[in-house]
Design a protein around this motif. Structure first.
Motif, PDB file in Angstrom:
ATOM      1  N   PHE A  86       0.813  -1.214   0.000  1.00  0.00           N
ATOM      2  CA  PHE A  86       0.000   0.000   0.000  1.00  0.00           C
ATOM      3  C   PHE A  86       0.849   1.268   0.000  1.00  0.00           C
ATOM      4  O   PHE A  86       0.511   2.223  -0.686  1.00  0.00           O
ATOM      5  CB  PHE A  86      -0.937   0.000   1.200  1.00  0.00           C
ATOM      6  CG  PHE A  86      -2.240  -0.713   0.958  1.00  0.00           C
ATOM      7  CD1 PHE A  86      -2.333  -1.762   0.059  1.00  0.00           C
ATOM      8  CD2 PHE A  86      -3.386  -0.342   1.636  1.00  0.00           C
ATOM      9  CE1 PHE A  86      -3.533  -2.421  -0.166  1.00  0.00           C
ATOM     10  CE2 PHE A  86      -4.600  -0.987   1.417  1.00  0.00           C
ATOM     11  CZ  PHE A  86      -4.675  -2.032   0.518  1.00  0.00           C
ATOM     12  N   TYR A  87       1.924   1.282   0.779  1.00  0.00           N
ATOM     13  CA  TYR A  87       2.689   2.529   0.858  1.00  0.00           C
ATOM     14  C   TYR A  87       4.148   2.397   1.289  1.00  0.00           C
ATOM     15  O   TYR A  87       5.000   3.187   0.877  1.00  0.00           O
ATOM     16  CB  TYR A  87       1.991   3.527   1.792  1.00  0.00           C
ATOM     17  CG  TYR A  87       1.983   3.131   3.254  1.00  0.00           C
ATOM     18  CD1 TYR A  87       2.943   3.629   4.140  1.00  0.00           C
ATOM     19  CD2 TYR A  87       1.002   2.278   3.763  1.00  0.00           C
ATOM     20  CE1 TYR A  87       2.929   3.275   5.484  1.00  0.00           C
ATOM     21  CE2 TYR A  87       0.981   1.924   5.097  1.00  0.00           C
ATOM     22  CZ  TYR A  87       1.950   2.418   5.952  1.00  0.00           C
ATOM     23  OH  TYR A  87       1.932   2.057   7.269  1.00  0.00           O
ATOM     24  N   LYS A  88       4.489   1.395   2.086  1.00  0.00           N
ATOM     25  CA  LYS A  88       5.823   1.369   2.689  1.00  0.00           C
ATOM     26  C   LYS A  88       6.935   1.166   1.675  1.00  0.00           C
ATOM     27  O   LYS A  88       8.028   1.738   1.817  1.00  0.00           O
ATOM     28  CB  LYS A  88       5.893   0.299   3.782  1.00  0.00           C
ATOM     29  CG  LYS A  88       5.234   0.716   5.083  1.00  0.00           C
ATOM     30  CD  LYS A  88       5.492  -0.296   6.186  1.00  0.00           C
ATOM     31  CE  LYS A  88       4.937   0.191   7.515  1.00  0.00           C
ATOM     32  NZ  LYS A  88       5.151  -0.801   8.605  1.00  0.00           N
ATOM     33  N   ASN A  89       6.690   0.348   0.644  1.00  0.00           N
ATOM     34  CA  ASN A  89       7.756   0.111  -0.337  1.00  0.00           C
ATOM     35  C   ASN A  89       8.088   1.369  -1.125  1.00  0.00           C
ATOM     36  O   ASN A  89       9.267   1.672  -1.366  1.00  0.00           O
ATOM     37  CB  ASN A  89       7.359  -1.029  -1.279  1.00  0.00           C
ATOM     38  CG  ASN A  89       7.434  -2.385  -0.606  1.00  0.00           C
ATOM     39  OD1 ASN A  89       8.106  -2.560   0.407  1.00  0.00           O
ATOM     40  ND2 ASN A  89       6.727  -3.357  -1.165  1.00  0.00           N
ATOM     41  N   TRP A  90       7.051   2.101  -1.556  1.00  0.00           N
ATOM     42  CA  TRP A  90       7.324   3.364  -2.254  1.00  0.00           C
ATOM     43  C   TRP A  90       8.027   4.345  -1.334  1.00  0.00           C
ATOM     44  O   TRP A  90       8.951   5.048  -1.766  1.00  0.00           O
ATOM     45  CB  TRP A  90       6.038   3.982  -2.793  1.00  0.00           C
ATOM     46  CG  TRP A  90       5.408   3.312  -3.973  1.00  0.00           C
ATOM     47  CD1 TRP A  90       4.095   2.955  -4.112  1.00  0.00           C
ATOM     48  CD2 TRP A  90       6.028   2.932  -5.214  1.00  0.00           C
ATOM     49  NE1 TRP A  90       3.863   2.367  -5.341  1.00  0.00           N
ATOM     50  CE2 TRP A  90       5.031   2.345  -6.034  1.00  0.00           C
ATOM     51  CE3 TRP A  90       7.328   3.029  -5.712  1.00  0.00           C
ATOM     52  CZ2 TRP A  90       5.291   1.867  -7.319  1.00  0.00           C
ATOM     53  CZ3 TRP A  90       7.600   2.546  -6.992  1.00  0.00           C
ATOM     54  CH2 TRP A  90       6.594   1.974  -7.781  1.00  0.00           C
ATOM     55  N   LEU A  91       7.599   4.413  -0.073  1.00  0.00           N
ATOM     56  CA  LEU A  91       8.246   5.347   0.858  1.00  0.00           C
ATOM     57  C   LEU A  91       9.703   4.982   1.084  1.00  0.00           C
ATOM     58  O   LEU A  91      10.581   5.857   1.103  1.00  0.00           O
ATOM     59  CB  LEU A  91       7.506   5.365   2.195  1.00  0.00           C
ATOM     60  CG  LEU A  91       6.180   6.108   2.250  1.00  0.00           C
ATOM     61  CD1 LEU A  91       5.642   6.111   3.679  1.00  0.00           C
ATOM     62  CD2 LEU A  91       6.322   7.538   1.752  1.00  0.00           C
ATOM     63  N   ARG A  92       9.966   3.699   1.267  1.00  0.00           N
ATOM     64  CA  ARG A  92      11.350   3.256   1.479  1.00  0.00           C
ATOM     65  C   ARG A  92      12.209   3.626   0.276  1.00  0.00           C
ATOM     66  O   ARG A  92      13.337   4.113   0.419  1.00  0.00           O
ATOM     67  CB  ARG A  92      11.364   1.743   1.714  1.00  0.00           C
ATOM     68  CG  ARG A  92      12.702   1.199   2.175  1.00  0.00           C
ATOM     69  CD  ARG A  92      12.659  -0.313   2.361  1.00  0.00           C
ATOM     70  NE  ARG A  92      11.636  -0.738   3.292  1.00  0.00           N
ATOM     71  CZ  ARG A  92      10.549  -1.423   2.955  1.00  0.00           C
ATOM     72  NH1 ARG A  92      10.340  -1.758   1.685  1.00  0.00           N
ATOM     73  NH2 ARG A  92       9.677  -1.771   3.874  1.00  0.00           N
ATOM     74  N   PHE A  93      11.660   3.422  -0.911  1.00  0.00           N
ATOM     75  CA  PHE A  93      12.384   3.765  -2.137  1.00  0.00           C
ATOM     76  C   PHE A  93      12.672   5.263  -2.186  1.00  0.00           C
ATOM     77  O   PHE A  93      13.801   5.688  -2.473  1.00  0.00           O
ATOM     78  CB  PHE A  93      11.571   3.343  -3.352  1.00  0.00           C
ATOM     79  CG  PHE A  93      12.235   3.669  -4.667  1.00  0.00           C
ATOM     80  CD1 PHE A  93      12.980   2.715  -5.329  1.00  0.00           C
ATOM     81  CD2 PHE A  93      12.139   4.928  -5.230  1.00  0.00           C
ATOM     82  CE1 PHE A  93      13.611   3.006  -6.534  1.00  0.00           C
ATOM     83  CE2 PHE A  93      12.760   5.240  -6.437  1.00  0.00           C
ATOM     84  CZ  PHE A  93      13.497   4.275  -7.078  1.00  0.00           C
TER      85      PHE A  93
END
Length: 360
Positions: A347-354
């Motif tokens: 939902f959101y954590k992977n994009w944020l980490r990137f």
């Protein structure tokens, strides 16, 4: 249970506003009603995206595009007859984003401090979601409109933070979907200039040869904003297992897209019907599963829906009425055995980490 925050890494908002003449600040049913008797495009009256629906679905941060193709003589694709015209259209699209900012409907995100401030706002439970702006990271889908490399610096100055070299058909910097062949010399030079600016390179729409080239040449952050799996949908638009492996090795995230022809090999655009073929939101999970098996975890998949990317409900999963239905993936993924940590990643954590790594 409160809906989860979602990041969608590919929406053609300004194209819909300027070329489809959609007032995306208005309710979805109003937009559809305005188009009820229009026949110029197959998706008239069938749009799924507007700013109120993004808020309803808690899709508080998006990667929003500028998209304007140069069409060379002999091409059957729609587009502009000169790079200068294509650039002018991207500037009209930029002006629309600025107008949405002036209304408080959207806010541009260009760095980590702006990102953190926006996330804090969406975490603030004292403010209703329908009163919060949609954050957007500006991306250029297809680089044709950059008249020359100096225009990349103009675009960076107004907040461009991601670039895809190609779209459909021939391109000034790289050929795209339904084509073969390498980057042009201009494309290689553009990549080197993008590296200096630490821009995010979007590999979506590249040819196989172009993909291999950019992965060898480009040293900066790389993502695939809206891509599915070729093992399941065997056409050139989707990623091979080898390409997925290369992206994972670079720390990339791959955004799953909801265009039916990219989800199910049986679907033929403008001919097939999602309901008759029973193409539902869950079909995308098959693609996510495949990437997770290659990666060994859920840290490289996310959402890049491409909803209303020149299609509407006639080419979307039949159990999706609007983009707010992305929230249905909470139950769908849970039912497929994904843990809450995995769902949060998607939902959101992977994009944020990137983004935190790319912008650090």
């Amino acid at each position: 249970m409160k809906s989860s925050f979602i990041i969608d890494a590919h929406l053609d908002l300004s194209m819909n506003a300027m070329e489809w003449n959609r007032d995306l600040s208005r309710p979805l049913e109003e937009i559809r009603q305005r188009e009820m008797h229009m026949k110029d495009k197959p998706d008239r009256g069938k749009g799924t995206v507007c700013l109120p629906e993004l808020r309803k679905g808690r899709i508080g941060l998006v990667v929003a595009t500028q998209l304007s193709r140069f069409t060379p003589p002999g091409s059957a694709l729609p587009g502009w007859n000169s790079p200068q015209q294509a650039w002018a259209m991207t500037q009209a699209q930029l002006t629309w984003y600025r107008e949405m900012e002036a209304l408080g409907e959207m806010v541009q995100i260009t760095n980590l401090s702006e990102l953190d401030r926006h996330l804090d706002l969406w975490d603030d439970l004292s403010i209703a979601d329908d009163g919060k702006p949609i954050g957007y990271i500006l991306s250029l889908e297809g680089a044709d409109s950059l008249v020359d490399i100096s225009y990349l610096h103009k675009a960076y100055a107004y907040g461009l933070r991601a670039v895809g070299l190609s779209h459909f058909g021939p391109g000034r910097y790289a050929p795209g979907t339904k084509m073969e062949g390498p980057l042009t010399e201009m494309g290689i030079d553009l990549l080197k200039e993008m590296d200096k600016l630490k821009l995010i390179l979007d590999v979506t729409h590249l040819t196989d040869q172009g993909f291999d080239q950019v992965m060898d040449i480009y040293q900066g952050p790389v993502w695939a904003s809206h891509h599915n799996v070729r093992q399941l949908v065997p056409n050139q638009r989707q990623l091979t297992d080898g390409q997925i492996g290369k992206l994972i090795s670079r720390g990339a995230v791959i955004g799953g897209m909801l265009d039916c022809w990219a989800m199910d090999i049986r679907f033929i655009d403008t001919i097939s019907d999602p309901w008759q073929l029973d193409i539902k939101l869950e079909k995308l999970v098959d693609h996510w599963d495949h990437i997770c098996q290659i990666a060994g975890n859920s840290e490289h998949i996310a959402i890049g829906s491409d909803l209303d990317g020149i299609f509407g409900t006639e080419q979307s999963p039949w159990d999706l009425n609007s983009i707010a239905d992305l929230q249905k993936y909470q139950d769908i993924l849970s039912g497929r055995g994904y843990k809450q940590e995995d769902i949060d990643n998607i939902f959101y954590k992977n994009w944020l980490r990137f983004l935190r790594k790319a912008w650090s």
